[in-house]
Design a protein around this motif. Sequence first.
Motif, PDB file in Angstrom:
ATOM      1  N   CYS A   1      -2.640   5.380  -3.144  1.00  0.00           N
ATOM      2  CA  CYS A   1      -3.759   6.279  -2.758  1.00  0.00           C
ATOM      3  C   CYS A   1      -2.287   8.035  -2.614  1.00  0.00           C
TER       4      CYS A   1
ATOM      5  N   THR B   1      -7.210   4.489   3.158  1.00  0.00           N
ATOM      6  CA  THR B   1      -6.217   2.951   2.885  1.00  0.00           C
ATOM      7  C   THR B   1      -6.491   1.709   3.546  1.00  0.00           C
TER       8      THR B   1
ATOM      9  N   GLY C   1      -5.994   0.966  -7.612  1.00  0.00           N
ATOM     10  CA  GLY C   1      -6.172   2.342  -6.407  1.00  0.00           C
ATOM     11  C   GLY C   1      -8.162   2.710  -7.201  1.00  0.00           C
TER      12      GLY C   1
ATOM     13  N   VAL D   1       0.957  -0.621  -0.049  1.00  0.00           N
ATOM     14  CA  VAL D   1      -0.227  -0.061   0.101  1.00  0.00           C
ATOM     15  C   VAL D   1       0.850   1.701   0.008  1.00  0.00           C
TER      16      VAL D   1
ATOM     17  N   ARG E   1       1.261   5.220  -0.533  1.00  0.00           N
ATOM     18  CA  ARG E   1       0.035   6.938  -0.299  1.00  0.00           C
ATOM     19  C   ARG E   1       0.745   8.123   0.761  1.00  0.00           C
TER      20      ARG E   1
END
Length: 236
Positions: free
Chosen positions: A60, A22, A86, A8, A10
Motif C-alpha cells: 500500500c 493495511t 494490493g 506488508v 506501506r
Amino acid sequence: MAQRRALVVRGGWEGHQPVKATELFIPFLEDSGYAVRVEESTEVYADAAEMADTDLVVQCMTMSQITSAEVAGLSAAVIAGTGFTGWHGGIVDSFRASSDYLHLVGGQFATHPGKEPCERHGEAEDNFLPHTVHVTDLGREHPITTGVEDFDLVTEQYWVLHDDLIDVLAVTTHPTQEWHPWHRPVTSPAIWTRRWGAGRVVVTTPGHSLDVLEHPSVRTVIERGMVWATRTASAS
C-alpha cells in the motif's frame, strides 16, 4: 509445514491512509496463519534473503519513488514465486517513474473521472461517482471472485492503462458525458491477476478509503486475493 510469511509494505501518499488501510487486513493474515512483518518503506525489496523467505507481499504505497535495486529485488522475488498484491493507488499508482514496476503489475492508474464541473467544490468527493463493478465470465469461475455478484460503489472509479497479459476478473465502464473529451464508453479492468514467472500478482482497484475497503465484496476479493497470490508449493 512451515508458517507462511507475509510482508506488508506501506507508505507514500497519506490520502489513502496506508497505515489504517493495511491494519484492516493484518488480523486476517494472522488469523490465516501468516507471520506478518510490516515495513514503512520499500528498502526491504533490495534484501534478497528476506524476499526469498517471503511468501506474500501486500503493498500500500501510493505514488512515492523506488530505486532500481528495490524494484529489481521485488521483481526477482515474484519471478521466484513470492506473491504480490494490493489495492487502489497502493499498487497501480505506485512509482510512476519506474517502467520496470509498471511491467510487473501490468496496469497503471491514468485517471478517475469526476462529477460535472459545476458540481465540484475542490474536495475528494468531486471524484466520487456511482458505478458498478461487473464480474467477468472468468471471474465467476476464479477462486478470488467466485460467488461475488456485480456490486455498486460510490467512490473513485479508476481508469487503468493495461496490457494483455492480465486475467481480468472484473471490469467497470466509464460512460461518456458532454464535459468529457472521450467519445465512447471505456471499460477498464477493476480486478485482475497476473502470472509472472512462478509468482502471482493480484490487483483490486477499488479501495480509496476505509469504507470502500470494508465493503463486503471488496474486502472478500482482497482477502481471497492475498491467499491466492501466496507462494505455492510448486514455487518453493
